[in-house]
Design an enzyme around this catalytic site. Structure first.
Site, mmCIF file in Angstrom:
data_model
loop_
_atom_site.group_PDB
_atom_site.id
_atom_site.type_symbol
_atom_site.label_atom_id
_atom_site.label_comp_id
_atom_site.label_asym_id
_atom_site.label_seq_id
_atom_site.Cartn_x
_atom_site.Cartn_y
_atom_site.Cartn_z
ATOM 1 N N ASP A 1 0.786 -1.256 -0.153
ATOM 2 C CA ASP A 1 0.001 -0.210 -0.003
ATOM 3 C C ASP A 1 0.873 1.386 -0.150
ATOM 4 O OD1 ASP A 1 -1.946 1.882 0.264
ATOM 5 O OD2 ASP A 1 -2.912 1.064 1.816
ATOM 6 N N ASP A 2 0.740 2.025 -1.205
ATOM 7 C CA ASP A 2 1.390 3.282 -1.224
ATOM 8 C C ASP A 2 3.178 2.996 -1.415
ATOM 9 O OD1 ASP A 2 -0.878 4.219 -0.851
ATOM 10 O OD2 ASP A 2 -0.470 5.348 0.871
ATOM 11 N N LYS B 1 -5.452 -5.605 4.178
ATOM 12 C CA LYS B 1 -6.343 -4.382 4.108
ATOM 13 C C LYS B 1 -7.120 -4.618 2.606
ATOM 14 C CE LYS B 1 -6.035 0.368 2.197
ATOM 15 N NZ LYS B 1 -5.262 1.614 2.132
ATOM 16 N N CYS C 1 -6.020 4.318 -3.302
ATOM 17 C CA CYS C 1 -6.255 2.954 -2.795
ATOM 18 C C CYS C 1 -7.638 2.209 -3.410
ATOM 19 C CB CYS C 1 -6.277 2.826 -1.329
ATOM 20 S SG CYS C 1 -4.892 3.444 -0.343
ATOM 21 N N HIS D 1 1.803 2.245 3.771
ATOM 22 C CA HIS D 1 0.811 3.373 4.141
ATOM 23 C C HIS D 1 1.104 4.013 5.428
ATOM 24 C CE1 HIS D 1 -3.037 5.544 4.733
ATOM 25 N NE2 HIS D 1 -3.270 5.316 3.401
ATOM 26 N N SER E 1 -7.951 1.902 5.506
ATOM 27 C CA SER E 1 -6.352 2.403 5.599
ATOM 28 C C SER E 1 -6.465 2.231 7.271
ATOM 29 C CB SER E 1 -6.446 3.619 5.058
ATOM 30 O OG SER E 1 -6.509 3.620 3.596
ATOM 31 N N ASP F 1 -0.458 -0.418 -4.800
ATOM 32 C CA ASP F 1 -1.665 0.018 -5.447
ATOM 33 C C ASP F 1 -1.675 1.425 -5.933
ATOM 34 O OD1 ASP F 1 -1.309 1.094 -2.767
ATOM 35 O OD2 ASP F 1 -3.405 1.553 -2.236
ATOM 36 N N ASN F 2 -0.690 2.108 -5.609
ATOM 37 C CA ASN F 2 -0.447 3.407 -6.098
ATOM 38 C C ASN F 2 0.738 3.984 -5.794
ATOM 39 O OD1 ASN F 2 -2.645 3.973 -3.747
ATOM 40 N ND2 ASN F 2 -0.618 5.010 -3.546
ATOM 41 N N ARG G 1 -7.842 -1.243 -6.188
ATOM 42 C CA ARG G 1 -7.937 -2.446 -5.879
ATOM 43 C C ARG G 1 -9.059 -3.006 -6.507
ATOM 44 N NH1 ARG G 1 -5.428 -2.853 -0.480
ATOM 45 N NH2 ARG G 1 -3.875 -0.897 -0.670
ATOM 46 N N HIS H 1 -10.559 -2.610 1.962
ATOM 47 C CA HIS H 1 -10.901 -1.063 1.305
ATOM 48 C C HIS H 1 -11.764 -1.070 -0.010
ATOM 49 C CE1 HIS H 1 -9.132 3.512 1.614
ATOM 50 N NE2 HIS H 1 -10.497 3.268 1.747
ATOM 51 N N LYS I 1 1.429 9.603 -5.104
ATOM 52 C CA LYS I 1 0.092 9.062 -4.770
ATOM 53 C C LYS I 1 -0.783 10.387 -5.234
ATOM 54 C CE LYS I 1 -2.858 7.647 -1.052
ATOM 55 N NZ LYS I 1 -2.875 6.935 0.459
HETATM 56 MG MG MG Z 1 -2.774 3.138 -1.356
#
Ligand code: MG
Length: 462
Positions: free
Chosen positions: A32-33, A129, A72, A228, A154, A280-281, A76, A131, A301
Site C-alpha cells: 500500500d503506497d 487491507k 487505494c 501506508h 486504511s 496499489d499506487n 484495488r 478497502h 500518490k
Molecule cells: Mg494506497
C-alpha cells in the site's frame, strides 16, 4: 513385496499426474503506497529488499507496470475485476477512496478474481487491507473469498480521541492514536489491534493458508497495510534499516515476501504457483521521510504523473515465467484478472468489458500483447492517456498539498522512454502524435461513462 512396490509406484505416478493437472495456485502480494523507487531491485540505494530482489532475479520484473488509479480504493477494485474504476463503480470524483463511514462498497454484480476462480474449485483467501467496503455486506466473504483476516480500510482512518490534530500524529509510532479494527470473516475480533504486529500476523496467516491448502489450487490475495502511514514495524525490524522508519517497514514487508516464497517452496508448490508482487499506487510524498519514493518518476500518490500510477511489478513462477528478465513492455494490474483466468482455465465474463489483457505471452516469452490506449483517470475525470511510448496530459495536478489542477490545450506530450521523468513537453513538435492519441481516447471515453446504478455510494455518512 514386489506387488506392494508396484502399487506404491503406480500411486506415486497417479499422484504426480493429478498434481500436474491442477491449475496453478495464485498469490497476489499488494503493498500500500509503495513507490516505484522503493525496492533495491528498482534502484533504491539504502532500503534492503533481498527477498524481492531474489524474486525478481528468479522471475520477471516489469519497469512499466501500472495501477489503474492513483489512490487505494479504485486501484484495488481494478486489480480484482480487471476493469477500469469507471466501469466497476469505484470512481467518485471527490471521495475517491471509501472512508470509515462510507456506506458503499464494490458493487455486487462485479465479478472478482476470487469469484472467477471459485468456478474451478479454488480455495480463496484475503489477508490484509480490503478497502472495498467495510460493512459486513461488502467484506471479502461477499466477494468470493472463503477466508478473510485483516483491516477493512486504511490504518489512518480511525484516529482515537487521544490522537493529536494535524499531521504530527502520523510521525509517531503510537498505537493508541489509531483504532482501525481487525476483522476475521465478517466479525471484528479486535477493535484496536497493535499495528506494530500487523505485518507479522498477516504473514503468519498467509503461511498457514498456504500450508493448509497445499493439496488444492488456491488463490491468496495478500494486500498489506503498509507502507501506508502511520508507519509501524515489529521489534525485530524497528530501527534496523539505514533508510529510517520507512525502510524498517519496507524491509519487514520484504521479509514477509521471503516467508511466503519459502512456504511455497517447502510445500513443493513452486513449480505450480504464480506469485505477483505490486503496489496499489505511488508514494505519499506529503509525509516527507515517512512517504516513499517514485525514483526518477514525477510526483506520487494522488497524481496522474507517472509517480502516482507506475508501480513495481514482479512475477514469479519457476519453470514457467522467464527468469531474470527485466520486462520493458507495458503491463497493468488490470491484466492480472484475464491472465490468471486464462492460466486457470476460467472463461472471463463475456457480459462486460474486461480492460486488462492476458499477458502470459510476455511472462512465458512466447509472444507480445496488443495494447490499446491506457487511460489515467482521477475519479471520473480523464487526466492523461498513454499510447505506445507517448503520454498526453489533458489535466495535470501535483501530488502535494492543495495545488490546483491545470488544463492543457493542446495536451502536454512526453515520450516516456526518452523522458521517463516527464520533464520536456514536446507537443509542439509532434502534433500528429497528439492527434492520434485524441482519436484513441475518443473511441474509449464514449463508452467509459458509468451508469448511475454502478456508481457506488462512497460519500461518508454524516
Ligand atoms: Mg494506497
Amino acid at each position: 513385496m514386489r506387488c506392494v512396490l508396484c502399487v506404491l509406484a503406480l500411486l506415486c505416478i497417479l499422484c504426480q499426474t493429478t498434481q500436474a493437472e491442477l491449475p496453478p495456485n495464485v498469490i497476489v502480494i499488494y503493498a500500500d503506497d509503495l513507490g516505484w523507487g522503493d525496492l533495491a531491485c528498482y534502484g533504491h540505494p539504502s532500503i534492503r529488499t533481498p527477498h524481492l530482489d531474489r524474486m525478481a532475479a528468479e522471475g520477471m520484473r516489469f519497469t512499466e507496470f501500472y495501477s489503474a488509479a492513483e489512490v487505494c480504493t479504485p486501484s484495488r477494485a481494478a486489480l480484482l475485476t480487471g476493469r477500469y474504476p469507471m466501469r466497476n463503480g469505484m470512481c467518485h470524483d471527490q471521495f475517491r477512496v471509501l472512508r470509515q463511514n462510507s456506506k458503499g462498497g464494490l458493487p455486487k454484480d462485479e465479478t472478482t478474481l476470487a469469484e472467477a476462480l471459485k468456478t474451478k474449485g479454488y480455495v480463496t483467501g484475503c489477508i490484509g487491507k480490503w478497502h472495498l467496503g467495510h460493512l459486513p455486506e461488502h467484506l471479502p466473504p461477499q466477494h468470493g473469498f472463503d477466508e478473510y483476516f485483516g483491516l477493512p480500510f486504511s490504518n489512518d482512518m480511525r484516529p482515537t480521541p487521544t490522537s493529536p490534530p494535524g499531521r504530527d500524529k502520523f510521525y509517531v509510532e503510537k498505537n493508541e492514536y489509531w483504532a482501525t479494527p481487525l476483522i476475521r470473516g465478517t466479525d471484528i475480533i479486535e477493535p484496536q489491534p497493535d499495528q506494530r504486529l500487523l505485518t507479522r500476523r498477516y504473514t503468519e496467516e498467509a503461511v498457514k493458508f498456504i500450508r493448509t491448502h497445499n493439496a488444492k489450487p488456491f488463490f491468496l490475495y495478500f494486500p498489506h497495510t503498509f507502507p501506508h502511514v502511520p508507519l509501524f514495524a515489529s521489534d525485530k525490524f524497528r530501527g534496523q534499516s539505514p533508510a529510517g522508519i520507512y525502510g524498517d517497514v519496507v524491509e519487514e514487508l520484504d521479509w514477509s515476501v521471503g516467508q511466503v516464497l519459502d512456504a511455497v517452496r517447502q510445500e513443493g508448490l513452486a513449480e505450480r504457483t504464480l506469485v505477483v508482487f505490486s503496489s496499489d499506487n505511488g508514494p505519499w510524498l506529503i509525509f516527507d521521510t515517512h512517504g516513499g519514493s517514485a525514483g526518477l518518476l514525477r510526483e506520487g500518490k494522488g497524481s496522474t504523473w507517472e509517480g502516482g500510477m507506475r508501480v513495481p511489478g514482479i512475477f514469479w513462477w519457476p519453470g514457467k515465467v522467464k527468469s531474470g528478465v527485466i520486462q520493458r513492455e507495458m503491463a497493468l494490474t488490470m491484466d492480472v484478472f484475464p491472465t490468471v483466468c486464462k492460466l486457470a482455465g476460467v472463461d472471463v465474463p463475456t457480459d462486460r468489458t474486461i480492460d486488462g489483457r492476458d499477458i502470459s505471452p510476455l511472462l512465458f516469452g512466447t509472444g507480445t500483447v496488443d495494447r490499446e490506449v491506457f487511460l489515467y483517470y482521477r475519479g471520473q475525470t480523464l487526466y492523461a492517456a498513454r499510447l505506445g511510448v507517448w503520454k498526453a496530459h489533458f489535466i495535470t495536478r501535483s501530488a502535494y498539498g492543495n495545488d490546483k489542477s491545470e488544463s492543457h490545450e493542446p495536451p502536454a506530450l512526453y515520450n516516456l522512454r526518452v523522458d521517463p521523468s516527464e520533464r520536456f513537453d514536446v507537443a509542439a513538435k509532434h502534433p500528429d502524435v497528439v492527434a492520434s492519441i485524441k482519436v484513441a481516447v475518443d473511441k474509449h471515453v464514449s463508452e467509459l461513462k458509468p451508469a448511475p446504478s454502478q456508481l457506488i455510494e462512497t460519500v461518508p455518512a454524516k
